[in-house]
Design a protein around this motif. Structure first.
Motif, PDB file in Angstrom:
ATOM      1  N   ARG A 134       2.450  -7.995 -22.343  1.00 59.54           N
ATOM      2  CA  ARG A 134       2.112  -6.575 -22.261  1.00 59.54           C
ATOM      3  C   ARG A 134       3.254  -5.799 -21.628  1.00 59.54           C
ATOM      4  NH1 ARG A 134      -2.380  -9.514 -21.557  1.00 59.54           N
ATOM      5  NH2 ARG A 134      -4.307  -8.771 -22.504  1.00 59.54           N
ATOM      6  N   PRO A 135       3.347  -4.494 -21.965  1.00 55.14           N
ATOM      7  CA  PRO A 135       4.373  -3.705 -21.300  1.00 55.14           C
ATOM      8  C   PRO A 135       4.075  -3.597 -19.798  1.00 55.14           C
ATOM      9  CG  PRO A 135       2.901  -2.300 -22.592  1.00 55.14           C
ATOM     10  CD  PRO A 135       2.550  -3.717 -22.914  1.00 55.14           C
ATOM     11  N   VAL A 136       5.110  -3.819 -18.984  1.00 56.52           N
ATOM     12  CA  VAL A 136       4.911  -3.743 -17.542  1.00 56.52           C
ATOM     13  C   VAL A 136       5.224  -2.324 -17.082  1.00 56.52           C
ATOM     14  CG1 VAL A 136       5.559  -4.738 -15.322  1.00 56.52           C
ATOM     15  CG2 VAL A 136       5.657  -6.136 -17.390  1.00 56.52           C
ATOM     16  N   ASN A 137       4.195  -1.605 -16.643  1.00 57.90           N
ATOM     17  CA  ASN A 137       4.473  -0.277 -16.104  1.00 57.90           C
ATOM     18  C   ASN A 137       4.959  -0.406 -14.661  1.00 57.90           C
ATOM     19  OD1 ASN A 137       2.147  -0.756 -14.619  1.00 57.90           O
ATOM     20  ND2 ASN A 137       0.855   0.457 -16.001  1.00 57.90           N
ATOM     21  N   ALA A 183       0.847  -1.192   0.000  1.00 54.07           N
ATOM     22  CA  ALA A 183       0.000   0.000   0.000  1.00 54.07           C
ATOM     23  C   ALA A 183       0.884   1.244   0.000  1.00 54.07           C
ATOM     24  CB  ALA A 183      -0.927  -0.004   1.207  1.00 54.07           C
ATOM     25  N   GLU A 184       1.932   1.212   0.829  1.00 51.25           N
ATOM     26  CA  GLU A 184       2.862   2.330   0.939  1.00 51.25           C
ATOM     27  C   GLU A 184       3.475   2.683  -0.404  1.00 51.25           C
ATOM     28  OE1 GLU A 184       3.589   4.456   3.405  1.00 51.25           O
ATOM     29  OE2 GLU A 184       1.700   3.428   3.882  1.00 51.25           O
ATOM     30  N   GLU A 185       3.883   1.624  -1.109  1.00 48.14           N
ATOM     31  CA  GLU A 185       4.538   1.837  -2.392  1.00 48.14           C
ATOM     32  C   GLU A 185       3.577   2.416  -3.422  1.00 48.14           C
ATOM     33  OE1 GLU A 185       7.604   1.506  -3.648  1.00 48.14           O
ATOM     34  OE2 GLU A 185       8.410   1.071  -1.641  1.00 48.14           O
ATOM     35  N   LEU A 186       2.328   1.939  -3.339  1.00 45.25           N
ATOM     36  CA  LEU A 186       1.389   2.296  -4.400  1.00 45.25           C
ATOM     37  C   LEU A 186       0.702   3.634  -4.177  1.00 45.25           C
ATOM     38  CD1 LEU A 186      -0.420  -1.096  -5.125  1.00 45.25           C
ATOM     39  CD2 LEU A 186       1.279   0.068  -6.546  1.00 45.25           C
ATOM     40  N   LEU A 187       0.430   3.949  -2.914  1.00 44.08           N
ATOM     41  CA  LEU A 187      -0.399   5.125  -2.656  1.00 44.08           C
ATOM     42  C   LEU A 187       0.232   6.377  -3.238  1.00 44.08           C
ATOM     43  CD1 LEU A 187      -1.989   4.565   0.831  1.00 44.08           C
ATOM     44  CD2 LEU A 187      -2.740   3.873  -1.435  1.00 44.08           C
ATOM     45  N   GLY A 188      -0.577   7.131  -3.914  1.00 42.14           N
ATOM     46  CA  GLY A 188      -0.093   8.342  -4.554  1.00 42.14           C
ATOM     47  C   GLY A 188       0.394   8.104  -5.962  1.00 42.14           C
ATOM     48  N   TYR A 189       0.565   6.822  -6.313  1.00 41.39           N
ATOM     49  CA  TYR A 189       0.991   6.523  -7.688  1.00 41.39           C
ATOM     50  C   TYR A 189      -0.054   7.047  -8.651  1.00 41.39           C
ATOM     51  CZ  TYR A 189       2.569   3.985 -11.789  1.00 41.39           C
ATOM     52  OH  TYR A 189       3.003   3.665 -13.039  1.00 41.39           O
ATOM     53  N   GLU A 190       0.407   7.798  -9.624  1.00 46.05           N
ATOM     54  CA  GLU A 190      -0.540   8.456 -10.509  1.00 46.05           C
ATOM     55  C   GLU A 190      -0.205   8.144 -11.956  1.00 46.05           C
ATOM     56  OE1 GLU A 190      -0.979  12.539  -9.514  1.00 46.05           O
ATOM     57  OE2 GLU A 190      -2.377  12.975 -11.158  1.00 46.05           O
ATOM     58  N   LYS A 234       4.650  -3.496 -11.903  1.00 46.10           N
ATOM     59  CA  LYS A 234       5.874  -4.125 -11.395  1.00 46.10           C
ATOM     60  C   LYS A 234       5.834  -4.184  -9.864  1.00 46.10           C
ATOM     61  CE  LYS A 234      10.927  -3.880 -11.749  1.00 46.10           C
ATOM     62  NZ  LYS A 234      11.006  -4.424 -10.397  1.00 46.10           N
ATOM     63  N   ILE A 235       5.410  -3.076  -9.264  1.00 44.64           N
ATOM     64  CA  ILE A 235       5.309  -3.039  -7.799  1.00 44.64           C
ATOM     65  C   ILE A 235       4.338  -4.105  -7.322  1.00 44.64           C
ATOM     66  CG2 ILE A 235       4.594  -1.661  -5.804  1.00 44.64           C
ATOM     67  CD1 ILE A 235       5.361   0.863  -7.492  1.00 44.64           C
ATOM     68  N   VAL A 236       3.186  -4.139  -7.980  1.00 42.49           N
ATOM     69  CA  VAL A 236       2.138  -5.090  -7.593  1.00 42.49           C
ATOM     70  C   VAL A 236       2.672  -6.520  -7.640  1.00 42.49           C
ATOM     71  CG1 VAL A 236      -0.055  -6.086  -8.358  1.00 42.49           C
ATOM     72  CG2 VAL A 236       0.188  -3.605  -8.191  1.00 42.49           C
ATOM     73  N   MET A 237       3.409  -6.838  -8.711  1.00 44.28           N
ATOM     74  CA  MET A 237       3.949  -8.192  -8.854  1.00 44.28           C
ATOM     75  C   MET A 237       5.057  -8.463  -7.837  1.00 44.28           C
ATOM     76  SD  MET A 237       3.831  -9.140 -12.876  1.00 44.28           S
ATOM     77  CE  MET A 237       4.471  -7.657 -13.577  1.00 44.28           C
ATOM     78  N   ASP A 238       5.893  -7.441  -7.620  1.00 52.13           N
ATOM     79  CA  ASP A 238       6.982  -7.604  -6.655  1.00 52.13           C
ATOM     80  C   ASP A 238       6.456  -7.901  -5.258  1.00 52.13           C
ATOM     81  OD1 ASP A 238       8.798  -7.218  -8.595  1.00 52.13           O
ATOM     82  OD2 ASP A 238       9.349  -5.149  -8.037  1.00 52.13           O
ATOM     83  N   ILE A 255     -11.850  -0.316  -7.889  1.00 50.30           N
ATOM     84  CA  ILE A 255     -11.484  -1.081  -6.708  1.00 50.30           C
ATOM     85  C   ILE A 255     -10.840  -2.374  -7.197  1.00 50.30           C
ATOM     86  CG2 ILE A 255     -13.820  -2.077  -6.454  1.00 50.30           C
ATOM     87  CD1 ILE A 255     -13.314  -1.889  -3.351  1.00 50.30           C
ATOM     88  N   PHE A 256      -9.710  -2.704  -6.577  1.00 51.20           N
ATOM     89  CA  PHE A 256      -8.980  -3.913  -6.970  1.00 51.20           C
ATOM     90  C   PHE A 256      -9.040  -4.931  -5.837  1.00 51.20           C
ATOM     91  CE2 PHE A 256      -6.906  -0.071  -8.481  1.00 51.20           C
ATOM     92  CZ  PHE A 256      -6.758  -0.287  -9.850  1.00 51.20           C
ATOM     93  N   PHE A 257      -9.490  -6.107  -6.154  1.00 48.97           N
ATOM     94  CA  PHE A 257      -9.396  -7.210  -5.203  1.00 48.97           C
ATOM     95  C   PHE A 257      -8.276  -8.106  -5.734  1.00 48.97           C
ATOM     96  CE2 PHE A 257     -13.641  -5.624  -4.775  1.00 48.97           C
ATOM     97  CZ  PHE A 257     -13.931  -5.731  -3.420  1.00 48.97           C
ATOM     98  N   SER A 258      -7.270  -8.312  -4.921  1.00 46.65           N
ATOM     99  CA  SER A 258      -6.131  -9.080  -5.412  1.00 46.65           C
ATOM    100  C   SER A 258      -5.801 -10.199  -4.453  1.00 46.65           C
ATOM    101  CB  SER A 258      -4.905  -8.179  -5.555  1.00 46.65           C
ATOM    102  OG  SER A 258      -5.250  -7.014  -6.269  1.00 46.65           O
ATOM    103  N   SER A 259      -5.165 -11.224  -5.014  1.00 51.36           N
ATOM    104  CA  SER A 259      -4.823 -12.378  -4.187  1.00 51.36           C
ATOM    105  C   SER A 259      -3.379 -12.792  -4.439  1.00 51.36           C
ATOM    106  CB  SER A 259      -5.765 -13.533  -4.510  1.00 51.36           C
ATOM    107  OG  SER A 259      -5.300 -14.705  -3.884  1.00 51.36           O
ATOM    108  N   ASP A 260      -2.758 -13.407  -3.442  1.00 51.72           N
ATOM    109  CA  ASP A 260      -1.405 -13.919  -3.624  1.00 51.72           C
ATOM    110  C   ASP A 260      -1.428 -15.303  -4.277  1.00 51.72           C
ATOM    111  OD1 ASP A 260      -2.464 -15.301  -1.529  1.00 51.72           O
ATOM    112  OD2 ASP A 260      -0.868 -14.851  -0.090  1.00 51.72           O
ATOM    113  N   GLN A 261      -2.607 -15.775  -4.609  1.00 46.30           N
ATOM    114  CA  GLN A 261      -2.751 -17.070  -5.283  1.00 46.30           C
ATOM    115  C   GLN A 261      -3.190 -16.843  -6.733  1.00 46.30           C
ATOM    116  OE1 GLN A 261      -2.207 -20.048  -3.475  1.00 46.30           O
ATOM    117  NE2 GLN A 261      -1.537 -18.537  -1.955  1.00 46.30           N
TER     118      GLN A 261
END
Ligand code: C2E
Ligand code: SIN
Ligand code: SIN
Ligand code: FE
Length: 647
Positions: A367-370, A330-337, A374-378, A399-405
């Motif tokens: 697809r090109p990874v923005n 969340a920290e990494e993503l918040l504010g990402y525009e 990349k953050i999301v995958m990392d 709204i994104f619902f995401s899973s580690d599976q």
């Protein structure tokens, strides 16, 4: 809009019409068969009358013969007694013949008018079509009868032996014709009756067939109506209950149990919708969703990105909440525009359709990874559902619902989210709107009060910049790493401009005094802290009385920004970490800016003088770590570029 009630009213009135049509059909059948029965009964009676008449033909000949024989016997009789006996017999036979002749004649003449009266006095009516049909037979009969009848009259009058013999011969010879004529009338009548019977039967059959066909059609239409409605009902219901149902064991076949389960799922979903809508703030709604949706779909992280009104439209990651394995995401993503059109989200919004990525890694192979992806995958996201949020036709964000599976999302999850998405969107819209409204009006008030004792009015903007720089620097300290989240810093930036809002309550002669304040004056001045906190509390209570604290941080900053680290501050004299972190940061930024600015009671200090005063206060007035952070901000930026624009 379609409502359940209208469709049922419509179905009810249709149902009544259908029933009326069917009843009408069956009434027609019943009266038709009743009428047919009556006609046939009449005809049967007439036929029996006609059969009797035919038999009378033979009786007439027999009677005539008997009379002639008796007359003959009489002419040879010598015995007076015997003769008298024969005369009596002749008289009786003549009487019988006379009566038979009259009856016989009357029935056939009656047939000409169509109204037949039997011996017992019953009256029957013959239909016109039948009359027409038997008319030639009747005419033929009348012809035969008109030559036959005089012979009978001769017998009855017992004229002379010769004439009686002639008459008897005639009767003997012509009786067969009369019999045939009677027979013909009977036959024609009978065949006419059969014809009628067949026509009636045919009409009845057609009537019955048509009625049954109409009934069947109407039944089908009714079935179709009701089942269509029921089907819609059922499938909507099923969708609503779906999230719940899919988690149940699939052993249920029984219809009523299935319906019961749907009803349960439905009421649970309704409950959920209601709870979403009753949440008081944006982040509370998100937390509620995070805590309660796992019942319906799997996820380990939920993110929100909101659309901005800028041109081109941008999408900003605004909120994130996740389980431990995603700590830091969340920290990494918040504010990402990002510009909406540069992302794949634009398409999701215009199609208004959710997107499932069940394998993020293979999705991005082609697809090109923005940077965002990349953050999301990392951070271990392996699959994701993206749901567009729009309220009243206005796109709000995603709204994104995401899973580690991998491969955890199925179409029924989408169904569930679609049902619930309106509520989510409306809740956010309401909260965002109310929060914005309240925040901006309070900020306007803060600006207004600020303008009284501040020259340029830039103090608030500079404050916000200072606290952000200090907080980002302080975040590098282990102690504050987890506390100073993106959300916390956002709030700091938002609420630090309100720290002096309580100055609205300080009279001009104190606030604007161009000299040092007296002790009493300063006592009044100190109240701007408590007063400011109260102003904010009241502002949020006015908008919403349901107990949520939108201005929590604003209130703690207003109240505590003049507390000192060593406990010598006001209003409460608390010290160290007992002073909220937000207030400790604002204290440093506030004094820094006050010193560098002109006030009614003082001229601005130089940067070096300012820093000296701040460093003097380290550990006494100020939290030493925050002073160090401020020093690092400035020393790092040796050329003071960011500061030049700030100071
Ligand atoms: P402010 O002007 O915004 O100042 C905020 C804080 O900056 C002050 O809190 C103080 O800690 C620091 N500060 C401001 N000027 C000086 C200074 O010349 N030397 C030092 N060492 N620190 C300074 P404080 O003292 O609690 O004051 C709160 C508010 O009270 C001030 O807000 C100002 O509006 C008012 N005030 C304080 N002193 C005077 C004064 O002598 N005359 C007048 N008219 N107002 C004063
Ligand atoms: C976000 O935090 O905005 C999105 C995270 C995700 O795509 O899973
Ligand atoms: C973004 O928010 O930058 C786009 C993420 C995506 O394309 O799914
Ligand atoms: Fe103040």
């Amino acid at each position: 809009m379609y409502t359940g009630k209208t469709i049922f009213v419509k179905m009810k009135s249709r149902f009544i019409i259908y029933i009326a049509i069917i009843l009408l059909g069956f009434t027609a059948i019943v009266s038709m068969s009743n009428y047919t029965g009556n006609v046939l009964k009449d005809n049967a009676q007439i036929i029996s009358v006609l059969a009797k008449q035919r038999m009378l033909t033979q009786a007439l000949a027999k009677d005539a013969y008997k009379i002639s024989v008796l007359e003959e016997t009489l002419s040879h009789s010598t015995d007076d007694l015997r003769s008298q006996e024969i005369v009596d017999q002749i008289a009786a036979s003549k009487q019988l013949l006379q009566r038979n002749r009259d009856t016989y004649e009357s029935v056939y003449t009656e047939l000409l008018t169509g109204i037949v009266t039997t011996d017992s006095g019953d009256v029957f009516r013959v239909s016109h079509s039948t009359l027409k049909k038997i008319d030639p037979e009747i005419q033929n009969y009348i012809l035969i009868w008109s030559s036959f009848r005089p012979s009978i009259d001769v017998i009855l009058s017992s004229d002379s032996k010769e004439s009686m013999d002639n008459a008897l011969n005639y009767i003997d010879a012509e009786n067969i014709n009369l019999l045939n004529a009677s027979e013909h009338i009977l036959d024609t009548f009978e065949s006419r009756m059969i014809e009628h019977y067949e026509i009636y039967q045919f009409i009845l059959f057609i009537l019955l067939f048509v009625t049954i066909a109409i009934a069947a059609l109407l039944m089908y239409a009714m079935y179709d109506d009701q089942f269509k409605a029921l089907n819609i009902f059922y499938s909507k219901f099923e969708k609503l209950g779906m999230g719940r149902l899919k988690h149940q064991t699939k052993s249920v076949n029984n219809f009523s149990e299935e319906v019961q389960m749907m009803v349960d799922g439905f009421s649970e979903t309704l409950d959920l919708t209601e709870k979403i809508n009753s949440n008081q703030s944006f982040s509370e709604t998100l937390k509620y969703i995070f805590n309660s949706f796992n019942h319906y779909l799997p996820y380990t992280y939920i993110g929100i990105a909101l659309l901005s009104d800028e041109t081109p439209k941008t999408v900003i990651a605004t909120y994130g909440i996740g389980q431990v394995q995603h700590t830091g995401l969340a920290e990494e993503l918040l504010g990402y525009e990002a510009i909406l059109e540069d992302t794949s989200l634009g398409q999701i919004m215009s199609l208004k359709e959710p997107r499932i990525i069940n394998d993020v890694d293979s999705y991005f192979e082609t697809r090109p990874v923005n940077q965002y992806s990349k953050i999301v995958m990392d951070f271990g996201i392996r699959s994701s559902v993206t749901l567009p949020l729009s309220a009243n036709g206005m796109p709000l964000g995603f709204i994104f619902f995401s899973s580690d599976q991998k491969n955890v999302y199925e179409p029924h999850h989408i169904e569930f989210l679609k049902i619930i998405s309106n509520s989510i969107a409306l809740s956010f819209q309401k909260n965002i709107f109310m929060d914005e409204l309240l925040y901006s009006s309070v900020l306007a008030l803060a600006k207004l009060s600020e303008a009284r004792d501040e020259d340029t009015g830039e103090h608030l903007i500079r404050m916000a910049n200072y606290v952000e720089l200090i907080a980002n620097e302080l975040k590098k300290e282990e102690k504050y790493e987890t506390i100073l989240t993106r959300e916390y810093i956002d709030n700091l930036v938002k609420f630090s401009p309100m720290h002096d809002i309580g100055k609205v309550g300080i009279p001009d002669h104190i606030l604007l005094k161009p000299a040092k304040l007296t002790f009493d004056e300063f006592e009044v001045m100190k109240t701007h802290t408590v007063y400011g906190a109260n102003v904010l509390k009241e502002a949020e209570n006015n908008i919403n009385r349901r107990g949520r604290s939108l201005f929590t941080m604003g209130i703690e900053i207003a109240l505590n920004h003049h507390e000192k680290f060593d406990g010598s501050g006001y209003p409460n004299g608390i010290s160290g970490d007992a002073i909220p972190l937000s207030a400790r940061i604002v204290a440093v930024a506030d004094v820094f800016d006050a010193l560098m600015s002109k006030r009614p009671y003082k001229e601005p200090f130089s940067f070096d003088e300012t820093m000296k005063i701040i460093l003097d206060g380290k550990g006494k007035h100020f939290d030493p770590m925050i002073v160090d952070a401020l020093v690092r901000v400035f020393s790092k930026e040796k050329d003071l570029t960011p500061l030049n624009s700030l100071i």
